[in-house]
Design an enzyme around this catalytic site. Structure first.
Site, PDB file in Angstrom:
ATOM      1  N   ARG A 280       0.830  -1.229   0.000  1.00 23.14           N
ATOM      2  CA  ARG A 280       0.000   0.000   0.000  1.00 23.14           C
ATOM      3  C   ARG A 280       0.860   1.274   0.000  1.00 23.14           C
ATOM      4  O   ARG A 280       0.495   2.284   0.613  1.00 23.14           O
ATOM      5  CB  ARG A 280      -0.963   0.041   1.197  1.00 23.14           C
TER       6      ARG A 280
ATOM      7  N   SER B 211     -10.857  -0.896   3.958  1.00 21.75           N
ATOM      8  CA  SER B 211     -10.121  -1.180   5.198  1.00 21.75           C
ATOM      9  C   SER B 211      -9.534   0.121   5.726  1.00 21.75           C
ATOM     10  O   SER B 211      -8.804   0.803   5.004  1.00 21.75           O
ATOM     11  CB  SER B 211      -8.966  -2.148   4.933  1.00 21.75           C
TER      12      SER B 211
ATOM     13  N   GLU C  90      -4.840   3.189   6.680  1.00 22.74           N
ATOM     14  CA  GLU C  90      -4.664   3.023   5.233  1.00 22.74           C
ATOM     15  C   GLU C  90      -5.401   4.168   4.525  1.00 22.74           C
ATOM     16  O   GLU C  90      -4.971   4.668   3.494  1.00 22.74           O
ATOM     17  CB  GLU C  90      -5.233   1.668   4.800  1.00 22.74           C
TER      18      GLU C  90
END
Ligand code: FAD
Length: 317
Positions: free
Chosen positions: A190, A240, A310
């Site tokens: 990520r 998420s 995130e």
């Protein structure tokens, strides 16, 4: 004067003022952007980058807003959204003149794919699968654009965009368009170098593999069914909320901290999947941020693990 120049670069009707960002985020949260602009081509976007630099106007790029928490006070300066529907053109010459590459261009030669940054990942996954190519099935249910996906190195079910990226067309902070090898983008879990440099993804060249159309489409359907079963897709969210800490699952840690269903106002930890923070209807960005901080504090106290968001925070906090 600034507005006129912006309109000249992006085209009439492609600039709005005081645009509510709640309309452009999957959380359905966020105050107004001073200017909101939707250029269609890489050259137009590069011109806007140069204009903002010259005028010292803050510039923020977004895709589909599916990984964003935008402040209730909104975003100062210009928000530039690289969006676009899928325009499939089979018989195009390879790599068109870069500045004229529009954000929704998409074409295939053999197992190679060139695509503009504004293409929804889900559409790219389905169209490549239908063309008998394998490699993007996992992305069929990720609600972002290709550009946002590359910036985040989005992934699911064991795949991530880094796996099939060959090169990326970037707009540098000085407005230069450059083609960069994927190996130079520092793509990790990520993360990408663009998160530090502020470079903008305008398009990408992907290498997929030969597959079977029926099988690839069936895999997408299967992944999407898994999402519907496990994720609270019936509520607005940004997916998420936290990155997966090494050796743990964020959702499990949150559940074990007794936070399933915990809410601040209309911002809530989903009972279906504790890794998701959902908007029950009228959540504010402030409430979501407080919830993120509360979760971090409680998981730290309970398990000694630091959860890193995130979701990316944008705007004036
Ligand atoms: C229901 C749901 C499920 C999700 N599932 C997944 C999943 O399985 N896997 C996963 O990885 N993510 C998932 N996400 C999160 C999100 O979809 C991804 O992070 C996606 O890649 C974000 O793309 P976007 O176009 O929406 O980017 P945005 O949310 O608009 O932007 C994200 C970040 O990228 C920047 N950015 C956007 N476009 C560009 C560009 N062209 N160039 C440079 N920077 C840019 C923005 O400034 C911001 O910092 C999910 C989200 C939701 C709501």
């Amino acid at each position: 004067m600034f507005l006129e120049e912006l309109e000249m670069l992006a085209g009439a009707g492609r600039v709005s003022r005081q645009e509510p960002m709640a309309l452009h985020t999957t959380f359905q949260i966020g105050g107004p952007a001073d200017y909101y602009v939707t250029p269609q081509k890489a050259g137009e976007a590069a011109g806007i980058v140069r204009l903002c630099q010259r005028e010292q106007m803050p510039l923020t790029v977004i895709g589909n807003g599916s990984n964003l928490l935008v402040s209730d006070k909104g975003v100062r300066g210009v928000v530039m959204a690289l969006e676009g529907s899928l325009a499939f053109r089979e018989n195009r010459a390879l790599l068109p003149k870069r500045a004229s590459w529009s954000f929704y261009d998409f074409f295939i030669k053999g197992t190679q794919v060139w695509a503009g940054a504004g293409i929804p990942l889900s559409a790219l996954a389905v169209r490549t699968a239908a063309a008998g190519l394998s490699g993007l099935e996992y992305a069929g249910g990720i609600p972002g654009t290709l550009g946002g996906g590359i910036m985040m190195n989005a992934g699911a079910y064991g795949g991530e965009l880094a796996d099939c990226l060959k090169e990326v067309l970037l707009i540098r902070p000085d407005g230069e368009l450059v083609l960069v090898a994927a190996a130079d983008l520092k793509l990790g879990y990520r993360t990408s170098r663009m998160q530090q440099t502020g470079e903008i993804v305008a398009g990408a060249h992907l290498q997929l593999s030969e597959g079977d159309a029926e099988q690839a489409l069936a895999r997408i359907r299967e992944f999407n069914a898994r999402r519907r079963e496990k994720q609270p897709l019936e509520y607005p969210s940004a997916g998420s909320a936290f990155k997966r800490p090494e050796g743990y699952f964020a959702g499990k840690l949150i559940q074990e901290a007794g936070l399933s269903g915990f809410r601040i106002g209309d911002a809530q930890i989903s009972e279906k999947h504790c890794g998701f923070l959902i908007n029950r209807g009228a959540a504010t960005a402030t409430q979501v941020r407080e919830l993120i901080q509360e979760v971090q504090a409680r998981v730290w106290n309970q398990a000694g693990v630091r959860l890193e968001p995130e979701i990316r925070l944008l705007g004036d906090w």
